[in-house]
Design an enzyme around this catalytic site. Sequence first.
Site, PDB file in Angstrom:
ATOM      1  N   ASP A 479       0.858  -1.185   0.000  1.00  0.00           N
ATOM      2  CA  ASP A 479       0.000   0.000   0.000  1.00  0.00           C
ATOM      3  C   ASP A 479       0.902   1.246   0.000  1.00  0.00           C
ATOM      4  OD1 ASP A 479      -3.000   0.944   0.794  1.00  0.00           O
ATOM      5  OD2 ASP A 479      -1.500   2.231   1.728  1.00  0.00           O
ATOM      6  N   LEU A 480       0.606   2.201  -0.900  1.00  0.00           N
ATOM      7  CA  LEU A 480       1.437   3.403  -0.998  1.00  0.00           C
ATOM      8  C   LEU A 480       1.252   4.291   0.237  1.00  0.00           C
ATOM      9  CD1 LEU A 480       0.968   4.430  -4.736  1.00  0.00           C
ATOM     10  CD2 LEU A 480       2.708   2.959  -3.730  1.00  0.00           C
ATOM     11  N   ASP A 522      -4.752   2.686  -4.084  1.00  0.00           N
ATOM     12  CA  ASP A 522      -3.293   2.604  -4.169  1.00  0.00           C
ATOM     13  C   ASP A 522      -2.785   1.296  -3.555  1.00  0.00           C
ATOM     14  OD1 ASP A 522      -3.988   3.170  -1.595  1.00  0.00           O
ATOM     15  OD2 ASP A 522      -2.489   4.741  -1.287  1.00  0.00           O
TER      16      ASP A 522
END
Length: 613
Positions: A479-480, A522
């Site tokens: 996950d960004l 994201d």
Amino acid sequence: MSQDSMDGFDPLNKDFFESVFNWTGIGIGVVDLYGSYWKINDAWAQMLGYTNEELLSKSIRDISHPDDTEKSYSSLQAMIRGEIDSYRFEKRFVRKDQTEIYCDLIATPFKNSHGETVGVIGVMIDISDRKMLSQQLLSLKNLYAGSALVHQNLLQEKDLGSLLEEVCRIGVSYGGFVAAMVADLDRTTRQLHIKTTACPDPVIKKMLDVLELSSDPESPAGIGTVGESVRTGRPVFINDFIAHPNTGQWKERAKYANVRSVASFPLKKKGNVIGTLIVLSDKIGYFHSEVLSLLTSMAESISYCIDSLDHRENLLLSSTVFREAIEGVIIADYHGKVLMANRSFHEITGFLPEDILGKDIKVFHSDSHDRNLFRKIFKSVATTGKWEGEVWNRRQSGQIRLHRLSVVGISSKEGMLTHFIGFLSDITAQREEEDRMRRLAFHDPLTGLPNRMLFHDRLDQALRGAKRSDSAVAICYLDLDEFKPVNDRYGHQVGDELLKEVALRLERSIREADTVCRIGGDEFIILFPNILDENEIERLGEQLLQEVSKPFAWGDELLYVTASAGLALYPNDGAELTDLLTQADWAMYQAKKYGRNRLFWKVSPSAPNDSEF
């Protein structure tokens, strides 16, 4: 399920349980031994159109589709008895608004600290769009086959009444319609009278045969689909019939017959509307552009046939239908020499009349199919009177195209085969569109990466292979970090471009056998099959983070994002798909919790630093 039955259950800790249970987009529900809900997350309730409180008062049986209830309940009881470890299948639920929803459901036992099964955990994903897409593709394919058969009848049938009956019958048989009807227009009274109806249900057929229909806009019977179609001389459709404001007069009968979409295609004689072809479907949204185009062409061909009946005794030689048929039509003698071809045939193949007349039919052979094809066609026509299939043919330019070909035989009065008639349609674009639509069903439209559904299939295959070969499989939930500030400051266009660049970097960082998937927003999941040792997965995970953390160039600026990633390894962290996914998700949240821009792999919940790479 009582709270006491949950005592002692702590898979990792409360934070883990809540983070997994509220996993966005994944429906998770827990039921007790009797199938009654004990706990559900918001995603589960939203998929079914209920509030959490409403669902907690219901059981599995209350919301299951009647056709799936027994299978679901039997599997639930078998798992509770310990006969099966888990189950997974496509299941239909009935939403609060009474519409159906297709879900991919995975269920596993829910046990307390003593190892006793006290309930069942279900995880489900809404696959209604994928099912609708699959059904549309199948329906369209069947309609094309039905269209070819209709045009064969247009060239061979002599009696108009019999022809229209056959057209309606083919529509119901190939299109899966509730009913297909032809109505005649009385130009004096403006009333429409049902002339022929094809419907597999005799009760519904009897009801449809006495429908009151009119083309008069002042009449209640003339404000619907059929009336407007006859007045305007063009196709008219309603894709949600029961909800439409102008269908009140027919609503109750539509509900009884399960009619959800209706379309009317005017039939003309010498340019004047004389009636209409009415098609009823049990699916909302059935009449999309391709279906409408196909049925419109069919109605136009019927109109050409009606015109020709005043002047022709033999429809086989009807120049109007032959010339205007949507399919390419070619006639060859017993020896395969081309005698006639219509305009559509020349357009489809690119061959001019002088290129093919008198030539052997094999001039179209592309070498892309069985060299014995023509022998097989001849044998089938000689024994059954027809042959149907898909063939690769060569256009005059040399281009290879996929065609649907139907061949029928013409025999003399003595029963001797004398001629062949071929009906040809180019389905190359249709096949390409089917391939494109299938890709959309299993790939993320922004990045082109596999989506969650394709990831689940590949992970399932990888686990099966690992169990056979006694090897390891790893997944990385990534996950960004701080993606939202970039999106808010620079806009969604920049955010989308950044996500696409992240996708490219992740793909460059993995091995050939690995798979990168975008599962939404994201969030990404990476599948690593055939892991040799833990050092290898550590190296691969760190490489992913390094690639993501490199600056992104946008104009004159450099943008920076990092990622938090959680790892799960089969069989150490779980033996089943759901176990690995929940473990990887938990590990990713731990990576965020302990500072972000790092990789986390659980070794012991009490010693998180020991499990960081």
